[in-house]
Design a protein around this motif. Structure first.
Motif, mmCIF file in Angstrom:
data_model
loop_
_atom_site.group_PDB
_atom_site.id
_atom_site.type_symbol
_atom_site.label_atom_id
_atom_site.label_comp_id
_atom_site.label_asym_id
_atom_site.label_seq_id
_atom_site.Cartn_x
_atom_site.Cartn_y
_atom_site.Cartn_z
ATOM 1 N N THR A 165 0.827 -1.208 0.000
ATOM 2 C CA THR A 165 0.000 0.000 0.000
ATOM 3 C C THR A 165 0.859 1.254 0.000
ATOM 4 N N ALA A 166 1.910 1.241 0.803
ATOM 5 C CA ALA A 166 2.801 2.397 0.864
ATOM 6 C C ALA A 166 3.466 2.652 -0.486
ATOM 7 N N ALA A 167 3.901 1.598 -1.153
ATOM 8 C CA ALA A 167 4.550 1.760 -2.456
ATOM 9 C C ALA A 167 3.589 2.349 -3.481
ATOM 10 N N CYS A 168 2.357 1.885 -3.474
ATOM 11 C CA CYS A 168 1.359 2.406 -4.418
ATOM 12 C C CYS A 168 1.005 3.852 -4.107
ATOM 13 N N LEU A 169 0.964 4.200 -2.828
ATOM 14 C CA LEU A 169 0.739 5.595 -2.455
ATOM 15 C C LEU A 169 1.908 6.470 -2.889
ATOM 16 N N ARG A 170 3.115 5.953 -2.750
ATOM 17 C CA ARG A 170 4.295 6.695 -3.196
ATOM 18 C C ARG A 170 4.196 7.014 -4.684
ATOM 19 N N GLU A 171 3.739 6.039 -5.475
ATOM 20 C CA GLU A 171 3.591 6.254 -6.905
ATOM 21 C C GLU A 171 2.521 7.291 -7.213
ATOM 22 N N GLN A 172 1.559 7.457 -6.296
ATOM 23 C CA GLN A 172 0.500 8.460 -6.450
ATOM 24 C C GLN A 172 0.903 9.812 -5.849
ATOM 25 N N ASN A 173 2.144 9.894 -5.340
ATOM 26 C CA ASN A 173 2.638 11.118 -4.695
ATOM 27 C C ASN A 173 1.820 11.512 -3.467
ATOM 28 N N VAL A 174 1.323 10.522 -2.769
ATOM 29 C CA VAL A 174 0.571 10.756 -1.540
ATOM 30 C C VAL A 174 1.466 10.448 -0.346
ATOM 31 N N PRO A 175 1.662 11.386 0.590
ATOM 32 C CA PRO A 175 2.482 11.105 1.774
ATOM 33 C C PRO A 175 1.755 10.129 2.699
ATOM 34 N N PHE A 176 2.499 9.459 3.561
ATOM 35 C CA PHE A 176 1.927 8.451 4.455
ATOM 36 C C PHE A 176 2.854 8.224 5.637
ATOM 37 N N VAL A 177 2.329 7.568 6.661
ATOM 38 C CA VAL A 177 3.129 7.102 7.797
ATOM 39 C C VAL A 177 2.762 5.649 8.039
ATOM 40 N N VAL A 178 3.767 4.799 8.180
ATOM 41 C CA VAL A 178 3.562 3.371 8.468
ATOM 42 C C VAL A 178 3.942 3.099 9.913
ATOM 43 N N LEU A 179 3.023 2.519 10.678
ATOM 44 C CA LEU A 179 3.275 2.172 12.076
ATOM 45 C C LEU A 179 3.454 0.666 12.195
ATOM 46 N N GLU A 180 4.469 0.238 12.920
ATOM 47 C CA GLU A 180 4.760 -1.188 13.073
ATOM 48 C C GLU A 180 5.159 -1.475 14.517
ATOM 49 N N ARG A 181 4.515 -2.458 15.127
ATOM 50 C CA ARG A 181 4.786 -2.750 16.537
ATOM 51 C C ARG A 181 6.117 -3.462 16.751
ATOM 52 N N ALA A 182 6.634 -4.164 15.746
ATOM 53 C CA ALA A 182 7.912 -4.867 15.873
ATOM 54 C C ALA A 182 9.056 -3.924 15.522
ATOM 55 N N ASP A 183 10.274 -4.474 15.505
ATOM 56 C CA ASP A 183 11.445 -3.651 15.202
ATOM 57 C C ASP A 183 11.960 -3.886 13.789
ATOM 58 N N CYS A 184 11.124 -4.484 12.925
ATOM 59 C CA CYS A 184 11.542 -4.783 11.566
ATOM 60 C C CYS A 184 10.309 -4.894 10.674
ATOM 61 N N ILE A 185 10.514 -4.851 9.370
ATOM 62 C CA ILE A 185 9.410 -5.095 8.456
ATOM 63 C C ILE A 185 9.134 -6.597 8.398
ATOM 64 N N ALA A 186 7.927 -6.953 8.025
ATOM 65 C CA ALA A 186 7.539 -8.360 7.830
ATOM 66 C C ALA A 186 7.955 -9.228 9.013
ATOM 67 N N SER A 187 7.573 -8.807 10.225
ATOM 68 C CA SER A 187 8.017 -9.518 11.434
ATOM 69 C C SER A 187 7.499 -10.955 11.473
ATOM 70 N N LEU A 188 6.324 -11.210 10.896
ATOM 71 C CA LEU A 188 5.819 -12.580 10.848
ATOM 72 C C LEU A 188 6.781 -13.469 10.083
ATOM 73 N N TRP A 189 7.238 -13.001 8.941
ATOM 74 C CA TRP A 189 8.171 -13.780 8.132
ATOM 75 C C TRP A 189 9.552 -13.869 8.784
ATOM 76 N N GLN A 190 9.992 -12.799 9.399
ATOM 77 C CA GLN A 190 11.347 -12.786 9.959
ATOM 78 C C GLN A 190 11.445 -13.544 11.280
ATOM 79 N N ASN A 191 10.391 -13.486 12.097
ATOM 80 C CA ASN A 191 10.499 -13.999 13.461
ATOM 81 C C ASN A 191 9.614 -15.195 13.765
ATOM 82 N N ARG A 192 8.596 -15.474 12.943
ATOM 83 C CA ARG A 192 7.621 -16.489 13.322
ATOM 84 C C ARG A 192 7.371 -17.514 12.221
ATOM 85 N N THR A 193 8.411 -17.868 11.499
ATOM 86 C CA THR A 193 8.293 -18.901 10.476
ATOM 87 C C THR A 193 9.434 -19.902 10.617
#
Length: 426
Positions: A39-67
């Motif tokens: 979603t963020a990437a598609c918004l970037r292409e539309q020149n729309v600013p955004f903020v992404v909030l994440e409770r973990a300390d990395c992106i894709a925490s499910l893939w990085q920590n729980r697989t």
């Protein structure tokens, strides 16, 4: 019960509390997994600013920590890539866990996505008076507890279908004398060599954990409580999923299911004699109606045939290191792996009941990406990563059309922007 948006260490002594209020020019995206990144990437292409909030300390925490370590994408890579950026050509047809994480990290870098990590969303509610969303987060460091309220016009829920582990209530499980872990904490069968392991669950995770245990010379027993569709991952060198998608473009769903079941019987034979009873509803219809994904076999069935994986019925109760099954049989086991799946955590923090149901999914599956009052959802349509991509594109176009109309700056490239709101008092 574990909650994705609860702080993990409630006993930590906090000496200082900092409160802030931040106005966000564009949408707030909750979650930095594939859904939030797309979603963020598609918004970037539309020149729309955004903020992404994440409770973990990395992106894709499910893939990085729980697989688990041996995990690969179950579908061909062309069905799993995110918008605007395909997988590298050098990647295999079914990328590994590490390759997929590398892809996501490269994706975030390319589209300049810099989530605010360790931001645990506590509540998000729509303020009818102002017509804005108020998203409250908490983060802790060694000496500071920071509370932030983000105020925005649009809110994108990107926490996905698999935010919380599901732990079933089974009589005596808490008194079981061996080790009990959820599949999200399982990494490899190496430490279970020679041990009797009960795997509770027969979905893709249950099958793969059982296969990995058998490959590491453990003695897995897989619990199959209900019916399950098992399909070959490939038929004559072609992806079964891709074959189904091509047929669905031309044939009715019921006929596609009939063809798939015939192919399964030709390739896999009669699996019911091994305790794997098929549902009455076809595999694609079951996925469409109930969101239950068929198991794509990558070797577990061969281990079941050879007796290296034992299939057992449902569990009635635990007693010490013994397990009583619903058929009266008793097993002695050393460890238990709960491959019992995940659920959405949206009801724990989103104060909204019109768009989302109590189970944490949008009420209308066919329009499950857009609600009222600037609320959006991505990754809840039970269509995997391809569904995530479709949702992300539609959300960005919907927000982008309003943004461009109101700002009248369609060619100006915006960066993620926010500012402190001094009018809010704590």
């Amino acid at each position: 019960m574990e909650s994705m948006f609860r702080l993990m260490d409630q006993e930590q002594e906090v000496t200082t509390t900092t409160n802030r209020c931040i106005w966000v020019n564009g949408p707030v995206i909750v979650g930095a997994g594939p859904s939030g990144l797309a979603t963020a990437a598609c918004l970037r292409e539309q020149n729309v600013p955004f903020v992404v909030l994440e409770r973990a300390d990395c992106i894709a925490s499910l893939w990085q920590n729980r697989t688990y370590d041996r995990l690969k994408l179950h579908l061909p890579k062309k069905f799993c890539q995110l918008p605007k950026m395909p997988f590298p050509e050098s990647f295999p047809e079914y990328p590994t866990k590490r390759q997929f994480i590398d892809y996501l990290e490269s994706y975030a870098t390319r589209f300049e996505i810099n989530p605010k990590f360790n931001e645990c969303v506590q509540t998000a509610r729509f303020d009818e008076t102002s017509g804005l969303w108020r998203v409250k987060t908490v983060s802790n460091t060694e000496s500071t507890r920071t509370e932030v309220e983000y105020i925005c016009r649009w809110l994108v829920v990107a926490t996905g279908e698999n935010a919380e582990r599901v732990v079933p209530e089974i009589d005596g499980l808490n008194e079981f004398t061996g080790e009990v872990i959820h599949a999200c904490d399982y990494k490899s069968g190496e430490k279970f060599a020679g041990k009797k392991v009960l795997v509770v669950g027969c979905g893709n995770s249950g099958m793969e954990v059982s296969l990995d245990l058998a490959n590491h010379f453990a003695k897995p027993s897989m619990v199959v409580r209900s019916s399950v569709h098992v399909m070959p991952r490939e038929v004559m060198g072609k992806s079964t999923f891709e074959l189904a998608m091509k047929m669905l473009a031309w044939l009715p769903l019921w006929l596609v299911d009939k063809i798939l079941l015939v192919l399964c019987w030709l390739v896999l034979g009669n699996i019911e004699k091994y305790g794997l009873k098929r549902p009455e509803m076809g595999p694609m219809e079951l996925k469409s109606v109930k969101g239950k994904t068929p198991v794509l076999d990558i070797g577990a069935l061969e281990k079941i045939r050879s007796g290296k994986i034992d299939v057992v019925p449902g569990v009635k109760r635990f007693d010490g290191n013994r397990v009583e099954l619903v058929n009266g049989e008793q097993l002695e086991v050393d460890s238990v792996v709960l491959a019992t799946g995940y659920r959405s955590n949206v009801p724990y923090w989103l104060q909204e009941s019109e768009f989302f149901a109590k189970n944490g999914f949008p009420k209308a599956a066919n329009s499950g990406w857009k609600g009222r009052t600037g609320l959006y959802a991505v990754g809840f349509t039970r269509r995997g990563l391809s569904g995530v991509s479709m949702d992300a594109v539609k959300i960005a176009q919907d927000i982008g059309s309003v943004w461009k109309l109101e700002t009248k700056q369609p060619t100006k490239r915006s960066t993620a922007s926010h500012r402190r709101c001094i009018s809010q008092q704590f």
